[in-house]
Write a protein that holds these residues in place. Structure first.
Motif, mmCIF file in Angstrom:
data_model
loop_
_atom_site.group_PDB
_atom_site.id
_atom_site.type_symbol
_atom_site.label_atom_id
_atom_site.label_comp_id
_atom_site.label_asym_id
_atom_site.label_seq_id
_atom_site.Cartn_x
_atom_site.Cartn_y
_atom_site.Cartn_z
ATOM 1 N N ASN A 74 33.899 29.991 -71.573
ATOM 2 C CA ASN A 74 34.347 28.852 -70.675
ATOM 3 C C ASN A 74 34.398 27.356 -71.040
ATOM 4 O O ASN A 74 34.916 26.306 -70.409
ATOM 5 C CB ASN A 74 33.324 28.785 -69.415
ATOM 6 N N PRO A 78 38.320 27.974 -74.871
ATOM 7 C CA PRO A 78 39.566 27.700 -74.130
ATOM 8 C C PRO A 78 39.918 25.861 -74.717
ATOM 9 O O PRO A 78 40.991 25.531 -74.777
ATOM 10 C CB PRO A 78 39.343 27.585 -72.659
ATOM 11 N N ASN A 98 47.001 25.301 -67.554
ATOM 12 C CA ASN A 98 45.648 25.367 -67.333
ATOM 13 C C ASN A 98 45.453 26.024 -66.034
ATOM 14 O O ASN A 98 44.541 26.828 -65.707
ATOM 15 C CB ASN A 98 45.116 24.135 -67.366
ATOM 16 N N ALA A 101 44.911 29.850 -64.908
ATOM 17 C CA ALA A 101 43.427 30.353 -64.841
ATOM 18 C C ALA A 101 43.168 31.109 -63.763
ATOM 19 O O ALA A 101 42.586 32.490 -63.826
ATOM 20 C CB ALA A 101 42.341 29.218 -65.089
ATOM 21 N N TRP A 104 44.705 34.563 -63.839
ATOM 22 C CA TRP A 104 44.293 35.397 -64.936
ATOM 23 C C TRP A 104 42.975 36.036 -64.606
ATOM 24 O O TRP A 104 42.512 37.170 -64.501
ATOM 25 C CB TRP A 104 43.875 34.643 -66.321
ATOM 26 N N ALA A 158 43.814 29.802 -70.838
ATOM 27 C CA ALA A 158 43.446 30.076 -69.327
ATOM 28 C C ALA A 158 43.020 31.313 -69.034
ATOM 29 O O ALA A 158 42.129 31.283 -68.362
ATOM 30 C CB ALA A 158 44.830 29.592 -68.773
ATOM 31 N N CYS A 159 43.328 32.226 -69.991
ATOM 32 C CA CYS A 159 42.910 33.538 -69.777
ATOM 33 C C CYS A 159 41.476 33.803 -70.150
ATOM 34 O O CYS A 159 40.692 34.289 -69.265
ATOM 35 C CB CYS A 159 43.511 34.582 -70.812
ATOM 36 N N TYR A 161 39.342 31.255 -69.339
ATOM 37 C CA TYR A 161 38.672 30.698 -67.875
ATOM 38 C C TYR A 161 38.472 32.090 -66.900
ATOM 39 O O TYR A 161 37.571 32.151 -66.293
ATOM 40 C CB TYR A 161 39.424 29.610 -67.284
ATOM 41 N N GLY A 162 39.642 32.876 -67.086
ATOM 42 C CA GLY A 162 39.733 33.936 -66.136
ATOM 43 C C GLY A 162 38.537 35.067 -66.621
ATOM 44 O O GLY A 162 37.807 35.661 -65.674
ATOM 45 N N THR A 243 42.383 22.849 -58.231
ATOM 46 C CA THR A 243 43.414 23.485 -59.558
ATOM 47 C C THR A 243 44.804 23.156 -59.211
ATOM 48 O O THR A 243 45.485 22.990 -60.052
ATOM 49 C CB THR A 243 43.283 24.890 -59.336
#
Length: 294
Positions: A74, A78, A98, A101, A104, A158-159, A161-162, A243
């Motif tokens: 997190n 990233p 971004n 996220a 993702w 971004a992935c 964060y997913g 977001t």
């Protein structure tokens, strides 16, 4: 949502949109490792001062494995990937990437749970993919040559964060403030060994140094405090609407302060990404009107 919460929401979007502006200013001089080490360390110190003021204990050693995971996925990874991408990509493109996220997060959740997605989620995923394709494939006059890897880095950030959002569902129940505080200290330890391998490229100017301080204290430390207050005031689902506003400010700040061109691909790519994010998260404006008020 009352006026105070609305102002916090817009302020948070403006601050987080500004983070890509500051990274764009500093990334080439500091390099990814030094820039992010400074960012997370300043944020950790800022949050520590807040914790001391409110006399809040951080169970860092007790939950070190948990803090390491969220600090890695997190924060450290990233942030590093976005810092690498910021050496090449405009702030506007970074802020749009971004925003994928949430897309993702939905895709990883489907794979994790092995559940078939709804039509709405599928449309959202397709919209997000089309949005990124538009950013990459059309009107590239404002992009530098060799932007392929930086764009991939932004998507992978971004992935991360997913991944972190899905992990959070099964993580130990720890307060949001402690999660932010602990993850910043862990992220600083994760990035620290990279410093000898990614040295600074030039002596930073006063503007660059001020940007790094703003990135750490304001865009990370203060932003987390605003975000957690929003969650308390209006709930997590409504706070997620930030977001959708971040790309608007990312585009605005890049155009105002760095004279970045806003091509048709930026506008249409942002629209597809934001719509896709709304679809996969199930966001609706009705949730803003009915959200609880503290």
């Amino acid at each position: 949502m009352n006026l105070a919460s609305l102002l916090r929401l817009v302020s948070l979007a403006a601050i987080w949109g500004g983070s890509f502006l500051f990274m764009r200013i500093c990334a080439n001089a500091f390099g990814p490792a030094y820039l992010i080490e400074a960012r997370v360390l300043l944020a950790a110190i800022s949050l520590m001062l807040v914790a001391m003021y409110f006399k809040r204990q951080l169970p860092l050693l007790e939950h070190r494995r948990h803090f390491f995971i969220i600090g890695l996925f997190n924060t450290a990874l990233p942030f590093l990937l976005f810092a690498y991408a910021a050496q090449t990509l405009p702030a506007s493109i970074l802020s749009i990437l971004n925003s994928t996220a949430a897309i993702w997060g939905a895709a990883i959740a489907m794979i994790w749970s092995r559940n078939l997605p709804s039509v709405k989620v599928v449309l959202g995923l397709l919209s997000g993919v089309i949005g990124v394709a538009i950013l990459v494939g059309l009107d590239q006059s404002h992009l530098q040559s060799g932007s392929g890897w930086p764009i991939i880095a932004g998507v992978m950030a971004a992935c991360c964060y997913g991944i972190a959002s899905n992990y959070a569902r099964y993580a130990p129940k720890i307060s949001s403030f402690n999660n932010a505080h602990g993850s910043m200290w862990m992220a600083s330890l994760i990035v620290l060994p990279l410093l000898p391998f990614m040295p600074m490229r030039e002596d930073p100017t006063l503007t660059m140094s001020a940007s790094v301080i703003a990135l750490g204290v304001v865009c990370t430390g203060l932003a987390y405090l605003l975000y957690f207050r929003l969650i308390e005031d209006i709930g997590a689902a409504s706070a997620l609407s930030v977001t959708f506003l971040i790309p608007l400010f990312g585009i605005l700040w890049g155009n105002l302060f760095l004279d970045e061109l806003v091509g048709l691909n930026t506008v249409f790519g942002a629209i597809f990404v934001i719509v896709g994010t709304m679809l996969v998260t199930g966001f609706s404006f009705k949730s803003l009107r009915t959200s609880r008020v503290a």
